[in-house]
Design a protein around this motif. Structure first.
Motif, PDB file in Angstrom:
ATOM      1  N   VAL A   1     -19.386 -36.754  11.859  1.00 16.88           N
ATOM      2  CA  VAL A   1     -19.004 -35.426  12.551  1.00 16.88           C
ATOM      3  C   VAL A   1     -19.288 -35.606  13.843  1.00 16.88           C
ATOM      4  O   VAL A   1     -18.596 -34.804  14.669  1.00 16.88           O
ATOM      5  CB  VAL A   1     -20.117 -34.606  11.524  1.00 16.88           C
ATOM      6  CG1 VAL A   1     -20.852 -33.907  12.687  1.00 16.88           C
ATOM      7  CG2 VAL A   1     -19.589 -33.669  10.829  1.00 16.88           C
TER       8      VAL A   1
ATOM      9  N   SER B   1     -18.529 -38.216  15.997  1.00 20.13           N
ATOM     10  CA  SER B   1     -17.677 -38.731  16.780  1.00 20.13           C
ATOM     11  C   SER B   1     -16.323 -37.949  16.575  1.00 20.13           C
ATOM     12  O   SER B   1     -15.302 -38.206  17.526  1.00 20.13           O
ATOM     13  CB  SER B   1     -17.519 -40.137  16.214  1.00 20.13           C
ATOM     14  OG  SER B   1     -17.138 -40.275  14.915  1.00 20.13           O
ATOM     15  N   PHE B   2     -16.072 -37.119  15.582  1.00 18.49           N
ATOM     16  CA  PHE B   2     -15.128 -36.234  15.707  1.00 18.49           C
ATOM     17  C   PHE B   2     -14.984 -34.898  16.163  1.00 18.49           C
ATOM     18  O   PHE B   2     -14.000 -34.077  16.352  1.00 18.49           O
ATOM     19  CB  PHE B   2     -14.364 -36.336  13.950  1.00 18.49           C
ATOM     20  CG  PHE B   2     -13.507 -37.550  13.534  1.00 18.49           C
ATOM     21  CD1 PHE B   2     -12.332 -37.594  14.178  1.00 18.49           C
ATOM     22  CD2 PHE B   2     -14.368 -38.393  12.899  1.00 18.49           C
ATOM     23  CE1 PHE B   2     -11.813 -38.940  13.666  1.00 18.49           C
ATOM     24  CE2 PHE B   2     -13.675 -39.554  12.449  1.00 18.49           C
ATOM     25  CZ  PHE B   2     -12.423 -39.643  13.009  1.00 18.49           C
ATOM     26  N   ALA B   3     -16.106 -34.705  16.820  1.00 21.06           N
ATOM     27  CA  ALA B   3     -16.470 -33.320  17.321  1.00 21.06           C
ATOM     28  C   ALA B   3     -15.612 -33.185  18.904  1.00 21.06           C
ATOM     29  O   ALA B   3     -15.471 -34.265  19.277  1.00 21.06           O
ATOM     30  CB  ALA B   3     -17.716 -32.995  17.573  1.00 21.06           C
ATOM     31  N   THR B   4     -15.165 -31.944  19.008  1.00 21.27           N
ATOM     32  CA  THR B   4     -14.368 -31.944  20.442  1.00 21.27           C
ATOM     33  C   THR B   4     -15.135 -32.086  21.849  1.00 21.27           C
ATOM     34  O   THR B   4     -14.784 -32.499  22.522  1.00 21.27           O
ATOM     35  CB  THR B   4     -13.542 -30.746  20.312  1.00 21.27           C
ATOM     36  OG1 THR B   4     -14.279 -29.741  19.821  1.00 21.27           O
ATOM     37  CG2 THR B   4     -12.431 -30.993  19.451  1.00 21.27           C
TER      38      THR B   4
ATOM     39  N   VAL C   1     -26.650 -29.877  11.547  1.00 15.27           N
ATOM     40  CA  VAL C   1     -26.549 -29.010  10.158  1.00 15.27           C
ATOM     41  C   VAL C   1     -26.229 -29.809   8.998  1.00 15.27           C
ATOM     42  O   VAL C   1     -26.741 -29.914   7.962  1.00 15.27           O
ATOM     43  CB  VAL C   1     -25.171 -28.067  10.526  1.00 15.27           C
ATOM     44  CG1 VAL C   1     -24.690 -27.831   9.102  1.00 15.27           C
ATOM     45  CG2 VAL C   1     -25.439 -27.166  11.546  1.00 15.27           C
ATOM     46  N   VAL C   2     -25.387 -31.159   9.415  1.00 16.85           N
ATOM     47  CA  VAL C   2     -25.391 -31.930   8.223  1.00 16.85           C
ATOM     48  C   VAL C   2     -26.599 -32.617   8.030  1.00 16.85           C
ATOM     49  O   VAL C   2     -26.875 -33.063   6.569  1.00 16.85           O
ATOM     50  CB  VAL C   2     -24.234 -33.166   8.859  1.00 16.85           C
ATOM     51  CG1 VAL C   2     -24.266 -34.296   7.612  1.00 16.85           C
ATOM     52  CG2 VAL C   2     -22.955 -32.577   8.905  1.00 16.85           C
TER      53      VAL C   2
ATOM     54  N   VAL D   1     -24.799 -30.168  17.376  1.00 21.39           N
ATOM     55  CA  VAL D   1     -25.238 -29.030  16.644  1.00 21.39           C
ATOM     56  C   VAL D   1     -24.502 -29.346  15.209  1.00 21.39           C
ATOM     57  O   VAL D   1     -25.258 -29.313  14.422  1.00 21.39           O
ATOM     58  CB  VAL D   1     -24.374 -27.917  17.182  1.00 21.39           C
ATOM     59  CG1 VAL D   1     -24.638 -26.593  16.333  1.00 21.39           C
ATOM     60  CG2 VAL D   1     -25.145 -27.443  18.558  1.00 21.39           C
ATOM     61  N   PHE D   2     -23.275 -29.872  15.107  1.00 26.60           N
ATOM     62  CA  PHE D   2     -22.751 -30.006  13.776  1.00 26.60           C
ATOM     63  C   PHE D   2     -23.606 -31.121  13.107  1.00 26.60           C
ATOM     64  O   PHE D   2     -23.597 -31.005  11.851  1.00 26.60           O
ATOM     65  CB  PHE D   2     -21.216 -30.251  13.939  1.00 26.60           C
ATOM     66  CG  PHE D   2     -20.345 -29.427  14.091  1.00 26.60           C
ATOM     67  CD1 PHE D   2     -20.692 -27.911  14.421  1.00 26.60           C
ATOM     68  CD2 PHE D   2     -18.898 -29.638  14.269  1.00 26.60           C
ATOM     69  CE1 PHE D   2     -19.677 -27.009  14.739  1.00 26.60           C
ATOM     70  CE2 PHE D   2     -18.193 -28.533  14.916  1.00 26.60           C
ATOM     71  CZ  PHE D   2     -18.553 -27.279  14.832  1.00 26.60           C
TER      72      PHE D   2
ATOM     73  N   LEU E   1     -31.833 -27.196  16.741  1.00 29.76           N
ATOM     74  CA  LEU E   1     -31.238 -25.971  16.538  1.00 29.76           C
ATOM     75  C   LEU E   1     -31.987 -24.639  16.930  1.00 29.76           C
ATOM     76  O   LEU E   1     -31.434 -23.827  17.387  1.00 29.76           O
ATOM     77  CB  LEU E   1     -30.819 -25.794  15.105  1.00 29.76           C
ATOM     78  CG  LEU E   1     -29.738 -26.573  14.546  1.00 29.76           C
ATOM     79  CD1 LEU E   1     -29.464 -26.318  13.175  1.00 29.76           C
ATOM     80  CD2 LEU E   1     -28.311 -26.722  15.460  1.00 29.76           C
TER      81      LEU E   1
ATOM     82  N   LYS F   1     -33.205 -25.401  21.055  1.00 28.92           N
ATOM     83  CA  LYS F   1     -31.832 -25.866  21.905  1.00 28.92           C
ATOM     84  C   LYS F   1     -32.302 -26.802  23.014  1.00 28.92           C
ATOM     85  O   LYS F   1     -31.802 -26.594  23.943  1.00 28.92           O
ATOM     86  CB  LYS F   1     -31.398 -24.564  22.373  1.00 28.92           C
ATOM     87  CG  LYS F   1     -30.955 -23.628  21.324  1.00 28.92           C
ATOM     88  CD  LYS F   1     -30.042 -22.456  21.733  1.00 28.92           C
ATOM     89  CE  LYS F   1     -29.732 -21.410  20.761  1.00 28.92           C
ATOM     90  NZ  LYS F   1     -29.637 -21.920  19.214  1.00 28.92           N
TER      91      LYS F   1
ATOM     92  N   ARG G   1     -21.423 -29.785  20.904  1.00 25.34           N
ATOM     93  CA  ARG G   1     -20.737 -29.377  19.671  1.00 25.34           C
ATOM     94  C   ARG G   1     -21.135 -30.315  18.550  1.00 25.34           C
ATOM     95  O   ARG G   1     -21.708 -29.949  17.342  1.00 25.34           O
ATOM     96  CB  ARG G   1     -19.480 -28.969  19.659  1.00 25.34           C
ATOM     97  CG  ARG G   1     -18.958 -27.958  18.347  1.00 25.34           C
ATOM     98  CD  ARG G   1     -17.470 -27.560  18.775  1.00 25.34           C
ATOM     99  NE  ARG G   1     -17.410 -26.616  19.560  1.00 25.34           N
ATOM    100  CZ  ARG G   1     -16.184 -25.979  19.871  1.00 25.34           C
ATOM    101  NH1 ARG G   1     -15.090 -26.395  19.413  1.00 25.34           N
ATOM    102  NH2 ARG G   1     -16.193 -24.925  20.596  1.00 25.34           N
TER     103      ARG G   1
END
Lengths: 219, 223
Positions: free
Chosen positions: A126, A128-131, A142-143, A138-139, A63, A66, A135
């Motif tokens: 998170v 596998s469900f990100a678009t 965060v998790v 990154v998500f 994060l 990058k 992204r």
């Protein structure tokens, strides 16, 4: 090259550890032969945590800086970590059956490990469900950060809530020196295995990214 | 405008839109009452059993209500293109977090203020004690701290409604355990001093996660 050295070292230490566990160390406590499960359970539990700490560190660096390579590290560590956490839970159940008479009980560390397993799982959900891929990375980072911050609070609350686990013998100082030696050797061996797997997985991931990049150049 | 003025502006916007559509509070409230009804019905008229299981029922209900209400926190913003407006506004992302969090807290507290007496009424368990009211408040703050972050995150994934509980529930387990424990002790008439440790855990959780979510919120909010 470094990896092959590590592999050789790992092989030797596995042989030594197996010898120590099954031949050298006597059965010490009144638990009988079952106590030998410790020599597998302790390193697994340790690696479940270590892998999560590495995932956390990789996520923070990802994060902040990058750079994709930190995400490769975090993700690979999480993949290995969830395997170790799963194994910890199974070994825990196998150990609990002869000692406590049940496969599963809401005991502090077992509960905490279960929660950790679910946090690991959400890390992958998170992603596998990100678009899109970036992204998702990154998500997931965060998790991982939120998850690691939660670990001490989970440990504290479950310990206050339930406590029938043998108190951490190592810290109380009344563990037999033979047991301690074998346990530490086993922890060392499995840590070598973890580092080896991590290096392997990161390098595969790096190659994948490179192939992907070349494919896009070609287009 | 100062930080808090901007935060209040966002909360006020949510409040107005809630007053006009009545989308969140009414649906979450109906859901919460139904869950309470089903649980109290399932455990029946056995008064002693009810007192034993009441803390668990109460907190399972509030956790589910939290999931439902947080799933409606960012999704409407996204559906109506309001998120772009918020992001284009000359405010920092942290303001958005604080503003949305404050309105979620408000909506949750309204739901709980009605659900708690309803639970006391249906179950015949005296849950309307100062201890339980206080623990409900501090635990809800913890729910909101984590829930607002994950609400923004899951709004940007496919199958949002599925992702949110998977993220939210494992993280809040420590305060769920603590809240259940406080409620249990309060129902058996323990003095405040025996509840203190659990309140400390919830308080620590609230502070830690308000800070962490505030810091990482910037990464989860995208158009």
């Amino acid at each position: 090259m470094k990896r092959n050295l590590l592999l050789a070292l790992g092989f030797v230490s596995v042989v030594i550890t197996l010898y120590l566990i099954f031949v050298w160390v006597p059965t010490i406590t009144e638990m009988g032969i079952v106590e030998r499960i410790f020599y597998l359970m302790v390193p697994m539990g340790w690696l479940a945590l270590l892998a999560f700490v590495v995932t956390f560190a990789g996520s923070v660096l990802f994060l902040v800086k990058k750079q994709d390579r930190w995400d490769f590290l975090a993700r690979s560590s999480a993949e290995i970590g969830i395997v170790f956490t799963t194994v910890t839970l199974f070994i825990g159940a196998i150990w609990a059956k002869p000692i406590w008479g049940v496969w599963w009980t809401w005991e502090a560390r077992l509960t905490a490990t279960m929660i950790l397993w679910f946090i690991y799982l959400s890390y992958f959900v998170v992603r596998s469900f990100a678009t899109d891929e970036h992204r998702g990375a990154v998500f997931a980072a965060v998790v991982a950060i939120v998850g690691l911050v939660d670990v001490p609070i989970i440990a504290l609350s479950t310990t206050l809530w339930r406590g029938m686990h043998p108190p951490a013998l190592v810290f109380k100082g009344d563990i037999a020196p033979e047991m301690l030696l074998v346990m530490l050797t086993s922890v060392g061996t499995f840590t070598i295995l973890y580092v080896f797997l991590l290096m392997l997985r990161v390098s595969v991931r790096r190659d994948e990214a490179e192939v992907q990049r070349l494919k896009e150049l070609d287009r | 405008m100062t930080f808090w003025n901007k935060v209040i502006a966002i909360t006020w916007k949510d409040w107005l839109s809630e007053m006009r559509t009545r989308e969140v509070v009414s649906s979450v409230l109906v859901f919460t009452l139904l869950v309470i009804l089903i649980f109290t019905l399932a455990f029946g008229a056995d008064r002693e059993l009810m007192t034993t299981v009441a803390p668990g029922i109460l907190w399972a209900t509030f956790a589910f209500a939290g999931v439902l209400s947080f799933s409606r926190s960012f999704v409407p913003e996204k559906e109506h293109g309001c998120l772009e407006g918020l992001m284009a506004a000359p405010i920092s992302r942290e303001v958005i977090y604080a503003g949305k969090g404050l309105s979620s807290l408000l909506f949750m507290l309204i739901v709980e203020a009605i659900a708690l007496p309803a639970f006391a009424f249906f179950s015949n368990v005296p849950v309307l004690s100062p201890q339980i009211i206080l623990v409900t408040f501090v635990t809800t703050v913890g729910f909101v701290a984590v829930g607002t972050l994950f609400s923004a995150l899951s709004a940007n994934t496919r199958a949002r409604e599925m992702v949110l509980p998977v993220l939210f529930l494992p993280i809040v387990i420590p305060i769920l355990i603590s809240a259940i424990k406080v409620s249990e002790l309060a129902l058996t008439g323990e003095p405040w001093s025996n509840l203190f440790t659990w309140f400390q855990i919830i308080g620590a959780f609230d502070l830690v996660f308000l800070a962490v979510s505030y810091l990482v919120f910037d990464f989860v909010i995208v158009e």
